[in-house]
Design an enzyme around this catalytic site. Structure first.
Site, mmCIF file in Angstrom:
data_model
loop_
_atom_site.group_PDB
_atom_site.id
_atom_site.type_symbol
_atom_site.label_atom_id
_atom_site.label_comp_id
_atom_site.label_asym_id
_atom_site.label_seq_id
_atom_site.Cartn_x
_atom_site.Cartn_y
_atom_site.Cartn_z
ATOM 1 N N HIS A 50 47.062 34.493 41.609
ATOM 2 C CA HIS A 50 46.754 35.636 42.468
ATOM 3 C C HIS A 50 48.078 36.305 42.840
ATOM 4 C CE1 HIS A 50 45.932 37.395 46.535
ATOM 5 N NE2 HIS A 50 44.807 37.767 45.948
ATOM 6 N N GLU B 39 43.058 31.463 45.907
ATOM 7 C CA GLU B 39 44.214 32.301 46.279
ATOM 8 C C GLU B 39 44.774 31.964 47.660
ATOM 9 O OE1 GLU B 39 41.761 35.877 45.857
ATOM 10 O OE2 GLU B 39 42.304 36.430 47.900
ATOM 11 N N LYS C 8 35.584 44.736 43.191
ATOM 12 C CA LYS C 8 35.079 43.923 44.293
ATOM 13 C C LYS C 8 33.563 43.981 44.427
ATOM 14 C CE LYS C 8 39.134 42.608 45.862
ATOM 15 N NZ LYS C 8 39.519 41.195 46.019
ATOM 16 N N GLU D 150 35.009 35.659 40.691
ATOM 17 C CA GLU D 150 36.049 35.122 41.585
ATOM 18 C C GLU D 150 35.509 34.830 42.982
ATOM 19 O OE1 GLU D 150 39.823 36.986 41.052
ATOM 20 O OE2 GLU D 150 40.348 36.811 43.177
HETATM 21 MG MG MG Z 1 40.388 37.295 45.164
#
Ligand code: MG
Length: 371
Positions: free
Chosen positions: A290, A240, A158, A214
């Protein structure tokens, strides 16, 4: 095919050590599992990921009374009604009705969709990189290293919840210290503006191993996605939280993504989810679903990708990996799927082709109070 019973399993697991992404730290994981049973003894499992108290109330007061007495093979009509009350609940019921049909036909779910084209699906190890500790980068490094040692060759981490500089230190540390053959994905959870998203190009040019970036920008700013696309040297993925194939069409027409990421639990029916995958093919973009929010959803994702024709003539199967939750979450073990060197082996038995872990359903049953 008459539905006579619906069992529900609200599951709750408080995290001893919170983790998270740009949206904040999670203090718990939860999951709402359902089992729809017919008069003839066929049954189907489904899963809903939403706020437990609301989902539980809706099932008890409205969805279960509605389902009892309906025919399980009237999938479209049933899902269309529940969709109006709650899209994610409709998705869970859609999964359950799909398994019932497969059981009644004596086949695996994939046979309903024309059969598999692949027996193994590549996975990527998915991490929630942030935690409360100041040495979060070191903790992230140790977690990722362990996954690579276990055989994963694609990793998602992330960004977007710290400063650009701190996130870049994290990413550069991982890429410099770990096996250079690993493919990387960074996920910003829609947290940047255009200038900040462009800033990442200086990291991408230093490392050729990035598979995609992403959701760098809010999905409401589709026009900037195209500009970013022209600026970056890596593919852009997203979608997603998209709830219908119709919504994907506009994103695809705007050329927002190189890779679309539909989630079977976020789209109201399994059929519309399959349609989203095919839309990706029609528009010539890759599809990497996802699947962070549950094991039954993830199994349906694996089934769907196993039935999907190849994206290109290239021999690299790793272009469209499926997400595999690596974080502390007992519900990701709810369905036992065999993993072979970073690939999920597609179950081929009748119905789902694998068992639901009843002990997990008992052990983590939400008592209706703690939250
Ligand atoms: Mg994501």
């Amino acid at each position: 095919m008459k539905i006579v019973k619906v069992e529900t399993y609200p599951l709750f697991y408080p995290l001893s050590s919170p983790y998270g992404d740009a949206n904040g730290l999670k203090k718990y994981r939860s999951c709402y599992v359902i089992k729809v049973i017919t008069q003839s003894g066929y049954y189907g499992w489904g899963e809903v990921n939403d706020w437990l108290p609301a989902v539980d109330l809706l099932f008890r007061q409205r969805i279960i009374p509605y389902l009892i007495g309906k025919k399980a093979n009237e999938h479209n009509a049933i899902v269309q009604v529940i969709h109006r009350w709650n899209k994610r609940c409709a998705a869970g019921v859609s999964m359950a009705l799909t398994e019932i049909l497969a059981q009644a036909s004596g086949c695996n779910v994939t046979s309903l969709w024309g059969g598999v084209l692949r027996n193994e699906i590549p996975l990527y190890a998915s991490f929630q990189s942030y935690c409360e500790s100041i040495d979060w980068i070191d903790r992230s490094y140790r977690q990722v290293k362990k996954a690579i040692e276990a055989g994963f060759t694609i990793v998602k981490v992330k960004v977007g919840g710290k400063t650009l500089e701190e996130d870049a230190v994290h990413i550069r540390t991982l890429l410099a210290k770990l096996d250079c053959s690993i493919k990387w994905i960074i996920d910003a959870n829609q947290s940047y503006d255009l200038a900040s998203a462009k800033w990442w190009e200086q990291v991408f040019v230093d490392f050729p191993q990035f598979l995609w970036f992403e959701e760098p920008l809010p999905l409401t700013q589709v026009r900037y996605y195209r500009e970013l696309h022209n600026h970056l040297s890596v593919a852009i993925a997203g979608g997603e939280d998209v709830t219908s194939s119709e919504q994907f069409i506009s994103l695809l027409q705007e050329e927002a993504f190189d890779i679309i990421q539909p989630d079977v639990g976020h789209i109201s029916s399994v059929f519309d989810y399959l349609h989203c995958l095919r839309l990706g093919r029609s528009f010539g973009v890759r599809t990497s679903s996802h699947s962070f929010d549950g094991a039954i959803s993830r199994l349906y994702t694996i089934f769907a990708h196993a039935c999907l024709p190849p994206w290109s003539k290239m021999k690299n199967e790793n272009l469209e990996p499926i997400e595999w939750d690596m974080m502390d979450n007992p519900f990701s073990q709810l369905v036992s799927i065999k993993i072979n060197e970073g690939n999920a082996v597609v179950p081929n038995g009748i119905g789902l082709g694998c068992e639901i872990d009843i002990d997990i359903l008992k052990k983590f049953r939400w008592d209706g109070t703690s939250y």
